[in-house]
Design an enzyme around this catalytic site. Structure first.
Site, PDB file in Angstrom:
ATOM      1  N   GLU A 130       0.849  -1.190   0.000  1.00  0.00           N
ATOM      2  CA  GLU A 130       0.000   0.000   0.000  1.00  0.00           C
ATOM      3  C   GLU A 130       0.883   1.238   0.000  1.00  0.00           C
ATOM      4  O   GLU A 130       1.857   1.281   0.758  1.00  0.00           O
ATOM      5  CB  GLU A 130      -0.916   0.033   1.216  1.00  0.00           C
ATOM      6  CG  GLU A 130      -1.927   1.166   1.131  1.00  0.00           C
ATOM      7  CD  GLU A 130      -2.913   1.219   2.308  1.00  0.00           C
ATOM      8  OE1 GLU A 130      -2.738   0.464   3.275  1.00  0.00           O
ATOM      9  OE2 GLU A 130      -3.838   2.024   2.224  1.00  0.00           O
ATOM     10  N   ALA A 271       1.735   0.224  10.715  1.00  0.00           N
ATOM     11  CA  ALA A 271       1.513  -1.189  10.425  1.00  0.00           C
ATOM     12  C   ALA A 271       0.674  -1.311   9.159  1.00  0.00           C
ATOM     13  O   ALA A 271       0.193  -0.309   8.648  1.00  0.00           O
ATOM     14  CB  ALA A 271       0.787  -1.871  11.585  1.00  0.00           C
ATOM     15  N   HIS A 306      -6.525  -1.876  15.149  1.00  0.00           N
ATOM     16  CA  HIS A 306      -6.758  -1.166  13.883  1.00  0.00           C
ATOM     17  C   HIS A 306      -6.530  -2.092  12.692  1.00  0.00           C
ATOM     18  O   HIS A 306      -7.393  -2.213  11.815  1.00  0.00           O
ATOM     19  CB  HIS A 306      -5.832   0.052  13.819  1.00  0.00           C
ATOM     20  CG  HIS A 306      -5.949   0.860  12.561  1.00  0.00           C
ATOM     21  ND1 HIS A 306      -6.695   2.007  12.486  1.00  0.00           N
ATOM     22  CD2 HIS A 306      -5.405   0.683  11.330  1.00  0.00           C
ATOM     23  CE1 HIS A 306      -6.619   2.504  11.262  1.00  0.00           C
ATOM     24  NE2 HIS A 306      -5.824   1.723  10.543  1.00  0.00           N
ATOM     25  N   GLU A 307      -5.385  -2.739  12.677  1.00  0.00           N
ATOM     26  CA  GLU A 307      -5.072  -3.597  11.521  1.00  0.00           C
ATOM     27  C   GLU A 307      -6.017  -4.797  11.473  1.00  0.00           C
ATOM     28  O   GLU A 307      -6.464  -5.199  10.410  1.00  0.00           O
ATOM     29  CB  GLU A 307      -3.614  -4.063  11.560  1.00  0.00           C
ATOM     30  CG  GLU A 307      -2.575  -2.950  11.669  1.00  0.00           C
ATOM     31  CD  GLU A 307      -2.750  -1.800  10.691  1.00  0.00           C
ATOM     32  OE1 GLU A 307      -3.281  -2.020   9.584  1.00  0.00           O
ATOM     33  OE2 GLU A 307      -2.369  -0.662  11.036  1.00  0.00           O
TER      34      GLU A 307
HETATM   35  N1  TRP Z   1      -3.021   1.065   5.658  1.00  0.00           N
HETATM   36  C1  TRP Z   1      -2.102   1.161   6.748  1.00  0.00           C
HETATM   37  C2  TRP Z   1      -2.916   1.453   7.986  1.00  0.00           C
HETATM   38  O1  TRP Z   1      -3.471   2.472   8.140  1.00  0.00           O
HETATM   39  C3  TRP Z   1      -1.034   2.159   6.670  1.00  0.00           C
HETATM   40  C4  TRP Z   1      -0.212   2.372   5.448  1.00  0.00           C
HETATM   41  C5  TRP Z   1      -0.521   3.091   4.386  1.00  0.00           C
HETATM   42  C6  TRP Z   1       1.136   2.061   5.260  1.00  0.00           C
HETATM   43  N2  TRP Z   1       0.531   3.249   3.562  1.00  0.00           N
HETATM   44  C7  TRP Z   1       1.560   2.651   4.077  1.00  0.00           C
HETATM   45  C8  TRP Z   1       2.027   1.344   5.982  1.00  0.00           C
HETATM   46  C9  TRP Z   1       2.862   2.568   3.627  1.00  0.00           C
HETATM   47  C10 TRP Z   1       3.336   1.247   5.545  1.00  0.00           C
HETATM   48  C11 TRP Z   1       3.759   1.872   4.378  1.00  0.00           C
HETATM   49  O2  TRP Z   1      -3.080   0.640   8.807  1.00  0.00           O
HETATM   50 ZN    ZN Z   2      -5.472   1.788   8.554  1.00  0.00          ZN
END
Ligand code: TRP
Ligand code: ZN
Length: 866
Positions: A130, A271, A306-307
């Site tokens: 992501e 995370a 959260h995760e």
């Molecule tokens: N989706 C993740 C969260 O909010 C966070 C996230 C977004 C992320 N971009 C990222 C983590 C890039 C690491 C690197 O939980």
């Molecule tokens: Zn998130």
């Protein structure tokens, strides 16, 4: 000048929400074959592709830094004339509807310093996809609305990489020649590629299990380096609590047979919610009393939750495009906030969350990087993982939940999950589900997704003794933000009560909806003027201005039965004194001292709440209340009030400090609250200037059996100039220099210190042998913390700006995502005097003149100059 411009990269392209088009090609299935090695990894991808709709456009597979070593379609090798690369993407013209496309690429994970895609951390191989990292691993339509079933096969040296993990469930494994082995994982749930993950390495497992509400047993694993295993218990408990909570509160059950979490030391964010294989920054997994503060423990619990919650709000229902990011992040933050509140104290959690919102999001919303919760444009999506998307997004969900009430909100979320399971959805889909499932009209409320900027609400109460009534006049103003000069009135839910100061009784707790620019509400039956309690529980993320006197605020600080409103009255009482002082007026501060004494002496109050209520507003928050921020005056005024509170109540602080000393360590709410109050008392005691202050702090530092008390004592000493300051910092360093997460605290404490030499010290620490740009936690501990230390960062010499700009320039070459996160503090120049503003702009210009600057930093720095 012309020369300089020719070396500056062209402005990055702008992506627009309005341009959304459904994908040209879908990929229902993908098989990935990894031949893993730190120096050179081979990736073979086999995609089943299907034309989507009636068009003749070629297949376009995103790629970033990839070279196709082989391309096959339906088993036939293509020659180089049959494909080409366009901005890194692989373009193949294909006839008909369905094909099998195979590509082969090579990666060098060890030299991947961006920590996006496949990279190495402490000898492990791991991934971060992501938002757009999957295109650094293989050619693929890297967008969240292309959902595929994944089968992942990994082969690697068995001694170096004994553990091979990927999304979904493990299906097969075996040994290979030459000391190698392999494993295959299948994920039955179609998912976008940003949720892909694999991990390979020498890891130990904290194994446990959870029985779901339908009776299925899920194997849980938290994977860390062997030596860290004893620090995983809290994360495991948090995981099990989260699984039970999502079943109980949202009716959501986990869906695979295994759930794995891996902790890695080098990570760009907190995370990542990869399906069935969450990957964590180790700071949100590892905790023990020796090294973790209570805040760290709460961070572990909150981020694990959260995760985990993303499994439904993010994975089962994902985002159509990245403009919808708050669909998963705002909702999931709301869910983790409520989970943490249920695990501890609702009152204290709400106060903490509002403090975080004001410190991060309100600042963002009033500066050059302000953007709506659902943005209209972006250049680099990584820059949009912001406090607005996350924390303001959560406030939007909270307002809807408040307007609906618990049952109707649950009906709305049930409809949302049922209707969109397996889909890539939009924020509008969520709002529609709330409207239909909950039975409410959110037409005007939708403006919260569109309009940036924190609304200001002016609330004026006037009493009519003849009619024995009061009139509450509410006015709203949404300030202009970049690209949005004119705003429409928003729908603002304000929980409101009126108190009779004579009896302490209050009239109702009504939810007033302010949905016009100006509105009046009349309340009958008031012989004398009541006191206004408004935005109780922080029911709306707005700035409220009232005509309440210091007496009214003192009354509320003692009597309001809404804990947030009570805290807020205390804050406002202190803000009024401090802002008056900063403006050169002598505002009486005895009321503050009296209110603090009253709260501390109240035995019915939760000590954690007391500690929050008596906390002075931060220097940054005070800056937000001013037309122009004067960091030196703010620091001086706050320091003197602190000294006064310390000195006037010195014996009280001694009593509290002694009375909260625990007999042995516990993580109960009561024990955590006692530590929080004890640290606040120590802080005021030292601030009082008492001769023995530093010695008491040093004793606490030395005797503590936990990091919460040890780090607080160190922080208190770091602010001063005592002999104990140097001694404590040395002892701390020597004791913890081998443990990266704890050494981060040593850097952070010094960068946060209210000390006249902080800026020079930070410069020195940047050259310390333990400082490194390759670890994001270390960078944030030093430069991130420093940029949040208003007094030090805004040193009139401009040296603070230069230090941070130097760091941004150096870091951009290896990790642009993390570098870009340091830019916003430099962008707040409009809020400062001309001299500081010029220095800040000068640094932004120097950054932008850097050849080869990343898209990430270019976007943040150029927007910050406007
Ligand atoms: N989706 C993740 C969260 O909010 C966070 C996230 C977004 C992320 N971009 C990222 C983590 C890039 C690491 C690197 O939980
Ligand atoms: Zn998130």
């Amino acid at each position: 000048m012309a020369d300089m411009h020719s070396t500056t990269a062209a402005a990055p392209a702008v992506i627009r929400r309005a341009d959304y088009q459904a994908p040209d090609w879908l990929v229902p299935d993908i098989a990935l074959d990894f031949d893993l090695d730190l120096a050179l990894t081979r990736v073979r991808a086999t995609l089943s592709v299907a034309r989507n709709g009636d068009h003749d456009r070629p297949l376009r597979l995103d790629g970033d830094g990839l070279v196709p070593l082989a391309v096959r379609v339906d088993g036939r090798p293509l020659d180089e004339a049959e494909w080409h690369l366009e901005a890194g993407a692989l373009i193949i013209a294909l006839p008909g509807g369905e094909h099998e496309v195979e590509t082969l690429v090579e990666l060098a994970p060890e030299s991947n310093s961006k920590l996006m895609g496949l990279y190495a951390s402490g000898g492990l191989l791991c991934t971060q996809c992501e938002a757009e990292g999957f295109r650094r691993i293989t050619f693929f339509p890297d967008r969240p609305d292309v959902l595929s079933r994944y089968s992942v096969t990994m082969a690697a040296d068995k001694a170096r990489f004994p553990i091979l993990l990927a999304n979904g469930d493990p299906v097969e494994q075996g040994d290979l020649d030459g000391g190698r082995h392999w494993a295959r994982w299948n994920d039955p749930f179609p998912k976008p590629c940003y949720l892909f993950a694999l991990v390979a390495g020498d890891l130990a497992c904290n194994a446990d299990s959870f029985v779901t509400m339908s009776g299925r047993t899920v194997q849980l694993g938290i994977w860390v380096k062997q030596a860290d295993l004893p620090r995983t218990a809290h994360a495991m408990q948090a995981l099990k609590n989260s699984m039970a909570w999502d079943e109980r509160v949202y009716g959501r059950e986990y869906d695979l047979d295994v759930f794995n979490i891996v902790a890695v030391a080098d990570f760009n964010f907190g995370a990542m919610e990869n399906k069935g294989l969450n990957i964590f920054n180790s700071r949100y997994i590892l905790a023990d009393p020796e090294t973790a503060t209570d805040i760290d423990y709460d961070g572990v619990e909150g981020v694990v939750a959260h995760e985990y919650f993303h499994n439904w709000s993010g994975n089962r229902v994902t985002c159509r495009d990245w403009f919808q990011l708050s669909l998963k992040e705002g909702f999931t933050v709301f869910r983790d906030q409520n989970f943490s509140a249920d695990m501890g104290s609702h009152a204290v959690k709400r106060i903490e969350d509002v403090r975080i919102l004001r410190a991060g999001q309100f600042q963002e919303d009033s500066g050059p990087l302000a953007h709506p919760v659902r943005p209209e444009t972006y250049m680099e999506i990584s820059n949009f993982y912001t406090a607005t998307i996350y924390n303001k997004g959560a406030e939007l969900i909270r307002m809807m939940a408040l307007m609906l009430g618990p049952e109707r909100f649950r009906a709305g979320t049930d409809l949302y999950f049922d209707r969109h399971d397996g889909q890539a959805a939009t924020c509008e889909d969520f709002v529609l589900a709330m409207e239909e499932g909950g039975g409410i009209d959110l037409t005007q409320f939708r403006l919260w997704y569109e309009q940036a900027g924190t609304p200001h609400v002016r609330a004026l109460l006037s009493h009519d003794p003849v009619a024995q009534s009061v009139e509450l006049t509410l006015e709203q103003m949404v300030p202009p933000t970049p690209g949005q000069p004119d705003k429409q009135p928003m729908a603002i839910p304000l929980r409101t009560a009126l108190f009779d100061p004579a009896t302490g009784a209050h009239h109702g707790d009504e939810l007033l909806m302010l949905d016009e620019a100006r509105q009046s509400f009349t309340f009958a039956g008031f012989a004398s003027a009541p006191v206004l309690s408004i935005n109780r529980g922080f029911s709306a993320p707005v700035i409220v201005e009232t005509n309440r006197s210091q007496d009214d605020l003192a009354f509320l600080s003692a009597h309001d039965d809404d804990p947030f409103a009570r805290y807020e009255a205390m804050q406002q009482l202190m803000v009024n004194v401090l802002i008056g002082r900063i403006g050169g007026r002598l505002v009486e501060d005895d009321a503050v001292v009296a209110a603090i004494r009253h709260i501390v002496a109240d035995p019915t109050l939760d000590p954690a709440f007391v500690a929050e209520a008596i906390r002075l507003p931060s220097e940054a928050y005070l800056g937000d209340q001013m037309q122009q921020v004067d960091p030196d005056a703010i620091h001086a005024a706050r320091d003197s009030l602190q000294r006064k509170i310390g000195a006037d109540l010195e014996s009280l602080w001694r009593d509290v400090h002694a009375g909260t000393k625990a007999n042995g360590f516990s993580l109960s709410s009561a024990a955590k609250g006692a530590r929080k109050l004890r640290n606040a008392a120590l802080h005021f005691l030292v601030a009082s200037g008492a001769q023995d202050g530093p010695a008491i702090a040093f004793d606490q530092f030395s005797e503590a059996d936990n990091m919460t008390e040890r780090q607080a004592a160190l922080g208190t000493l770091a602010n001063g100039a005592s002999a104990q300051r140097v001694a404590a910092l040395d002892i701390f360093y020597n004791r913890y220099s081998a443990d990266a997460l704890t050494l981060d605290k040593w850097f952070q404490t010094q960068a946060f210190a209210f000390h006249p030499d902080t800026v020079d010290l930070v410069e020195e620490l940047g050259r310390h042998k333990d400082f490194t740009l390759s670890n994001p936690n270390r960078v944030r501990s030093l430069y991130g913390a420093f940029a949040g230390n208003q007094w030090a960062f805004h040193h009139r010499s401009g040296k603070g700006y230069r230090l941070v700009a130097d760091c941004i320039i150096a870091l951009d070459k290896r990790n642009p995502q993390t570098a870009a996160r340091l830019v916003p503090p430099l962008g707040r120049w409009k809020r400062f005097d001309d001299a500081r503003a010029a220095l800040m702009r000068g640094e932004l210009q120097r950054i932008l003149a850097e050849p080869g600057l990343s898209k990430d930093v270019t976007e943040q720095a150029s927007k910050s100059l406007d």
